[in-house]
Motif scaffolding. Structure first.
Motif, PDB file in Angstrom:
ATOM      1  N   TYR A   1       0.790  -1.219   0.000  1.00 52.09           N
ATOM      2  CA  TYR A   1       0.000   0.000   0.000  1.00 52.09           C
ATOM      3  C   TYR A   1       0.832   1.284   0.000  1.00 52.09           C
ATOM      4  CZ  TYR A   1      -4.423  -2.445   0.980  1.00 52.09           C
ATOM      5  OH  TYR A   1      -5.550  -3.215   0.910  1.00 52.09           O
TER       6      TYR A   1
ATOM      7  N   TRP B   1      -9.154   4.934 -14.307  1.00 53.55           N
ATOM      8  CA  TRP B   1      -8.409   4.663 -13.066  1.00 53.55           C
ATOM      9  C   TRP B   1      -6.905   4.646 -13.321  1.00 53.55           C
ATOM     10  CZ3 TRP B   1      -5.388   0.267 -11.863  1.00 53.55           C
ATOM     11  CH2 TRP B   1      -4.962   0.192 -10.528  1.00 53.55           C
TER      12      TRP B   1
ATOM     13  N   VAL C   1      -4.077   7.169 -11.666  1.00 56.68           N
ATOM     14  CA  VAL C   1      -2.974   6.666 -10.844  1.00 56.68           C
ATOM     15  C   VAL C   1      -1.653   7.233 -11.338  1.00 56.68           C
ATOM     16  CG1 VAL C   1      -1.647   4.611 -10.251  1.00 56.68           C
ATOM     17  CG2 VAL C   1      -4.138   4.568 -10.070  1.00 56.68           C
TER      18      VAL C   1
ATOM     19  N   SER D   1      -1.229  10.820 -10.374  1.00 55.48           N
ATOM     20  CA  SER D   1      -1.320  11.136  -8.956  1.00 55.48           C
ATOM     21  C   SER D   1       0.054  11.371  -8.348  1.00 55.48           C
ATOM     22  CB  SER D   1      -1.997   9.986  -8.200  1.00 55.48           C
ATOM     23  OG  SER D   1      -3.337   9.856  -8.578  1.00 55.48           O
TER      24      SER D   1
ATOM     25  N   ILE E   1       0.033   8.564  -3.364  1.00 59.38           N
ATOM     26  CA  ILE E   1      -1.113   7.724  -3.689  1.00 59.38           C
ATOM     27  C   ILE E   1      -0.647   6.377  -4.237  1.00 59.38           C
ATOM     28  CG2 ILE E   1      -3.036   7.379  -5.294  1.00 59.38           C
ATOM     29  CD1 ILE E   1      -3.864   9.181  -3.125  1.00 59.38           C
ATOM     30  N   THR E   2      -1.080   5.313  -3.586  1.00 60.40           N
ATOM     31  CA  THR E   2      -0.980   3.956  -4.127  1.00 60.40           C
ATOM     32  C   THR E   2      -2.390   3.399  -4.151  1.00 60.40           C
ATOM     33  OG1 THR E   2       1.267   3.580  -3.294  1.00 60.40           O
ATOM     34  CG2 THR E   2      -0.065   1.622  -3.776  1.00 60.40           C
ATOM     35  N   SER E   3      -2.746   2.710  -5.235  1.00 64.86           N
ATOM     36  CA  SER E   3      -4.114   2.237  -5.376  1.00 64.86           C
ATOM     37  C   SER E   3      -4.148   0.797  -5.863  1.00 64.86           C
ATOM     38  CB  SER E   3      -4.897   3.121  -6.355  1.00 64.86           C
ATOM     39  OG  SER E   3      -6.258   2.722  -6.415  1.00 64.86           O
TER      40      SER E   3
ATOM     41  N   LEU F   1      -7.522   3.074  -2.000  1.00 61.93           N
ATOM     42  CA  LEU F   1      -6.580   4.176  -2.191  1.00 61.93           C
ATOM     43  C   LEU F   1      -5.927   4.492  -0.853  1.00 61.93           C
ATOM     44  CD1 LEU F   1      -9.316   5.912  -4.126  1.00 61.93           C
ATOM     45  CD2 LEU F   1      -7.055   5.862  -5.179  1.00 61.93           C
TER      46      LEU F   1
ATOM     47  N   TYR G   1      -3.183   7.139   0.872  1.00 63.79           N
ATOM     48  CA  TYR G   1      -2.332   8.337   0.799  1.00 63.79           C
ATOM     49  C   TYR G   1      -1.311   8.231   1.917  1.00 63.79           C
ATOM     50  CZ  TYR G   1      -0.874  13.231   0.557  1.00 63.79           C
ATOM     51  OH  TYR G   1      -0.128  14.378   0.431  1.00 63.79           O
TER      52      TYR G   1
ATOM     53  N   LEU H   1      -7.343  12.411  -3.789  1.00 67.87           N
ATOM     54  CA  LEU H   1      -8.320  11.328  -3.886  1.00 67.87           C
ATOM     55  C   LEU H   1      -9.571  11.724  -4.658  1.00 67.87           C
ATOM     56  CD1 LEU H   1      -8.154  10.010  -0.193  1.00 67.87           C
ATOM     57  CD2 LEU H   1      -7.196   8.902  -2.209  1.00 67.87           C
TER      58      LEU H   1
ATOM     59  N   PHE I   1     -10.718  10.452  -8.208  1.00 67.23           N
ATOM     60  CA  PHE I   1     -11.078   9.042  -8.383  1.00 67.23           C
ATOM     61  C   PHE I   1     -12.589   8.825  -8.257  1.00 67.23           C
ATOM     62  CE2 PHE I   1      -6.582   8.745  -7.549  1.00 67.23           C
ATOM     63  CZ  PHE I   1      -6.171   7.694  -8.363  1.00 67.23           C
TER      64      PHE I   1
END
Length: 764
Positions: free
Chosen positions: A461, A542, A546, A549, A553-555, A574, A576, A588, A591
């Motif tokens: 994450y 999406w 990403v 971003s 941010i990891t999604s 998501l 942060y 965020l 999204f």
């Protein structure tokens, strides 16, 4: 009587006085700090001067960390065995396997009857206890299908659901003095727990012999029954000349014959005297252990667990069980053992290994590996057992289970250096590091073991902010195929250090890793549920967001097919990596436009909260067939192929994980994980009977892929090696393999063939 070879135990028999309730708890804590192994309490529910024993046991288990707890002994007529079975298993699970079950047929029948219990004569009382033992073990036997049904006269069970299984094989120790009870102990008990001062007719030696005779008559080995002894009258006067009345050395001299000649292996003293408890744990116990070990070495007394004939019958031919080193024998699990069901499977695959070895340190790992190699069978290594590819179990081979190697240490807060053993779970790591303000990104599930993930990659994450887990490994300790214990880093065995970070399962058994953690406090964690009726468009939006971003941010995105007339759905996670709520909100918010949002939530939480370890039991419940790939971008053709996959209804889940960012800051030849330009990892999973359909759909996606994340791929065909390790990485790995594992001992984790002389300069 002979020495039965059991590990020695030392404990306390504490009075559970209701007038001074804190004293019983303090004495239990003192017993633990003094090094004792066991604390026990008598059980007289009809005596208002005593605390309720079960409540006290639960409280003491919660207040201690290491010491075992037991009643001495539980009053069966007032403890219904069906409820007792569940209570015992629950306490064992909550205490981490520290509960044992001392059990009696009942005494003081007027008082029992006064509380509503049923009065039983000596014969019926023993018969009721025999039924209770069967009931207890039946409830704990979760490996047998169907409900438990017992026709007993005293405790009939018409149809009870089994479980839960306890954390360890709970010993049932019987308080027995008369012939019928002694015979039952021999037939069914795991231990005999009398009080020395109450043994009269028959005497101690005769009673012991009667237990042995009953055991043999029931087809058991008498060594299966541990002999424990309560001793109530003890003292430590320098001039004392009675039994256990003098200095520690006199205690040792007097207890030694009870071990060597009569087979007792556990001693519990019944004095609520802190000084005596400390003397017993700190002076008598270590001296007696040393004296017994010396005599056992001289006489060649066998030690370790003794298995019943039914368990021995389930051993696999071709495995020399008797050659197992004594250091490993106590924790080894065979197919006939009660604990086998808990260790045989991985998360995604069911297995039937011939033997599960559970070493407790690096030296024992080396012993286990040497033993396993000598058996000339399949060898699997497990840290957590959560790998999708299922390589951490097998059928008919040897499994090295590293769950006992689970320490987590902060070596130096200033440099953020941490040391992790492979059996620790990542959720536990997050919890241990949080008080120091540190974290280490791993995956999305807290039960995953350290060892497999941290030697493969680690897409977690926090990946776009902080990179892969392997990118933070600064040293590793491992046992190589030839049994050497090596510490590798940039200056020591640098070629092996490079290989361990991305292909570690091919080169040895990792016993510890040192990593450089990073500063992490709270993070913003958000989840969206989105209508995926137009999956291709959703994926393109999406993916573009990403890539645009900030690195904080990891999604992750999971696509699920439509069911019962409902459209496909997407779950978007998501994270942060920071506690700046305003910046997180700005990052965020876009999204929310990827598609029709059905549900949403966001919160500021500590990192451990999003990877909490659930502690699930593995029984092959996960999807066992999956494909994995890496994408530079979610292009229109790639998104179309993925949309076709989820619309087919055959694929049960398609999951995407964002990489890029810090992951791609690392040079592709810095580690054995060479994929440093892609932005997304993708996997698709399916049930085995639909594997051919997944293969056809995946073939349409393959032209758009560049590489593969090894831990998510269940196809171990040789051509997949180049997906995971494109040249020149594979050639370099083969050269390292030829140096450290030329016999290809470690051949379960996408086996890399050692380079041969014919490969020439290509792999040099």
């Amino acid at each position: 009587m002979p020495d039965y070879g059991h590990e020695l135990l030392f404990g306390a028999f504490v009075t559970p006085s209701a007038q001074t309730p804190d004293r019983a708890v303090r004495l239990a804590e003192l017993a633990e700090s003094a090094g004792l192994d066991l604390v026990t309490f008598q059980d007289h529910p009809y005596n208002p001067g005593f605390l309720d024993t079960w409540t006290l046991l639960s409280w003491v288990a919660a207040r201690t960390e290491r010491i075992r707890v037991s009643a001495n002994v539980l009053n069966l007529p007032l403890r219904p065995p069906a409820v007792l079975a569940r209570a015992a298993a629950s306490l064992d699970l909550l205490s981490g396997g520290r509960f044992e079950l001392g059990l009696g047929a009942g005494a003081f029948w007027d008082a029992i009857e006064g509380m509503g219990g049923r009065r039983l004569g000596p014969g019926p009382g023993v018969a009721a206890l025999s039924e209770a033992i069967d009931l207890l073990r039946g409830v704990w036997d979760t490996g047998t299908a169907g409900p438990l049904r017992l026709p007993g006269e005293h405790y009939p069970v018409p149809g009870m659901r089994r479980g839960p299984a306890p954390a360890h094989e709970i010993g049932i120790w019987l308080g027995a003095y008369k012939p019928r009870m002694l015979a039952l102990t021999g037939r069914k008990g795991d231990g005999w727990l009398p009080t020395r001062e109450y043994l009269d007719t028959p005497d101690r030696v005769t009673a012991n012999r009667m237990i042995d005779e009953a055991a043999v008559g029931a087809g058991r080995d008498p060594r299966q029954i541990r002999r424990l002894l309560n001793v109530m009258r003890v003292g430590s006067s320098p001039a004392g000349d009675g039994f256990l009345q003098g200095p520690p050395e006199q205690w040792v001299d007097q207890l030694l014959p009870l071990v060597l000649d009569e087979g007792f292996s556990a001693f519990l003293i019944g004095q609520d005297d802190p000084r005596l408890l400390q003397l017993f744990g700190q002076e008598v116990a270590p001296a007696l252990r040393e004296a017994v070990a010396t005599e056992r070495r001289k006489s060649g007394t066998p030690t370790g667990p003794v298995r019943p004939a039914v368990a021995l019958a389930r051993r696999h031919p071709g495995v020399d069980y008797e050659a197992l080193p004594s250091s490993l024998a106590d924790r080894a699990v065979e197919p006939g053992d009660a604990g086998y069901e808990r260790v045989r499977h991985s998360y995604s695959h069911q297995g039937s290994p011939a033997l599960v070895l559970r070493p407790g340190n690096a030296a024992e790992v080396a012993e286990a590996l040497a033993y396993a190699r000598a058996q000339r069978t399949t060898i699997s290594v497990r840290s957590g057992g959560h790998g999708i590819s299922g390589r951490s179990t097998n059928d008919g081979g040897i499994l090295l289970d590293l769950s006992k190697l689970n320490r987590i240490e902060v070596l130096d807060r200033a440099t953020r250096r941490i040391r992790l053993e492979p059996g620790a779970r990542w959720g536990q790591v997050a919890q241990a590091l949080a008080p120091y303000g540190l974290a280490m990104s791993s995956g999305d599930y807290g039960d995953v073991g350290v060892g497999g993930l941290a030697t493969t990659g680690g897409i977690g994450y926090l990946a776009r902010k902080h990179g892969l887990t392997v990118d933070h490994v600064v040293a590793a300790e491992l046992v190589t195929a030839d049994g050497r214990l090596l510490r590798v880093d940039r200056d020591h065995h640098p070629d092996l250090f490079w290989a361990v970070r991305g292909a570690g399962g091919n080169f040895g058994v990792v016993t510890a890793l040192e990593l450089e953690a990073y500063e992490v406090g709270d993070v913003v964690y958000a989840q969206l549920v989105v209508d995926a009726s137009e999956p291709a468009e959703l994926l393109r939006r999406w993916g573009a967001l990403v890539e645009e971003s900030p690195r904080e941010i990891t999604s992750f995105l999971s696509l699920f097919p439509g069911r019962r007339g409902n459209p496909p759905m997407a779950q978007v996670t998501l994270v942060y990596a920071g506690d700046d709520v305003e910046a997180a909100e700005a990052a965020l918010r876009p999204f929310l436009e990827i598609g029709p949002v059905v549900d949403q939530q966001a919160q500021l939480v500590g990192y451990p909260a999003i990877v909490a370890p659930p502690g699930n039991q593995h029984h092959g419940q996960g999807l066992a067939d999956s494909h994995s790939g890496l994408l530079h971008h979610l292009t229109e053709p790639a998104a179309a192929a993925l949309a076709k996959m989820i619309r087919s209804g055959d694929v049960l889940v398609v999951q995407f994980r964002s990489v890029g960012g810090a992951v791609n800051d690392v040079a592709r030849d810095e580690t054995a994980y060479p994929h440093r330009s892609q932005n997304f990892s993708v996997l698709a999973a399916i049930v085995p009977e639909r594997r051919a359909r997944l293969d056809r759909l995946w073939a349409e996606l393959r032209p758009h892929l560049d590489g593969m994340y090894l831990s998510f791929e269940s196809d171990t065909a040789p051509e997949r090696l180049l997906d995971a390790f494109p040249e020149p990485t594979l050639g370099r790995l083969r050269a390292v393999k030829a140096t450290y594992d030329p016999d290809n001992v470690f051949d379960r984790n996408f086996p890399i063939p050692p380079a041969t002389q014919g490969d020439g300069d290509r792999v040099r």
